[in-house]
Design a protein around this motif. Structure first.
Motif, PDB file in Angstrom:
ATOM      1  N   THR A  25       0.808  -1.218   0.000  1.00 41.81           N
ATOM      2  CA  THR A  25       0.000   0.000   0.000  1.00 41.81           C
ATOM      3  C   THR A  25       0.845   1.273   0.000  1.00 41.81           C
ATOM      4  O   THR A  25       0.525   2.217  -0.706  1.00 41.81           O
ATOM      5  N   LYS A  67       5.314   4.143  -2.868  1.00 42.55           N
ATOM      6  CA  LYS A  67       4.178   4.293  -3.775  1.00 42.55           C
ATOM      7  C   LYS A  67       4.146   5.693  -4.372  1.00 42.55           C
ATOM      8  O   LYS A  67       3.891   5.870  -5.553  1.00 42.55           O
ATOM      9  N   ASN A  72      -3.335   2.886  -7.611  1.00 38.30           N
ATOM     10  CA  ASN A  72      -3.468   1.461  -7.301  1.00 38.30           C
ATOM     11  C   ASN A  72      -3.600   0.684  -8.599  1.00 38.30           C
ATOM     12  O   ASN A  72      -4.207   1.161  -9.555  1.00 38.30           O
ATOM     13  N   ILE A  92      -0.071  -2.636  -6.410  1.00 37.13           N
ATOM     14  CA  ILE A  92      -0.292  -1.583  -5.413  1.00 37.13           C
ATOM     15  C   ILE A  92      -1.777  -1.589  -5.071  1.00 37.13           C
ATOM     16  O   ILE A  92      -2.621  -1.505  -5.960  1.00 37.13           O
TER      17      ILE A  92
END
Length: 93
Positions: A25, A67, A72, A92
């Motif tokens: 994440t 990230k 995502n 992700i």
């Protein structure tokens, strides 16, 4: 010696490097299991566009990938070292 030939990408990843956690994440870690030096780490989206390039030489055996502003989804992670090129799926959440 035929017994030492890698038969798949997963074999290479197991012997050369580990990416964890995957899916992730906020950040993930690339852990090199041999004495290779990372030259570049690149992320590509499903359309084949390079979305992030981490170009640096790393002297340690672990590299953290953040990230940042990435959406995502599923990406292709390409790691180029002084000994090999690794391609793997990075997710992700």
């Amino acid at each position: 010696n035929v017994n030492n030939i890698s038969t798949s990408i997963s074999d290479l990843l197991t012997e050369k490097l580990v990416v964890y956690p995957n899916p992730f994440t906020t950040k993930t870690t690339i852990h090199l299991l041999d004495n290779s030096i990372v030259n570049t780490i690149s992320l590509y989206d499903p359309q084949g566009r390079k979305v992030k390039d981490f170009t640096h030489r790393v002297e340690s055996d672990k590299v953290e990938v953040e990230k940042g502003n990435l959406q995502n989804g599923i990406y292709l992670l390409i790691i180029e070292t002084n000994n090999y090129v690794s391609k793997s799926k990075l997710i992700i959440k």
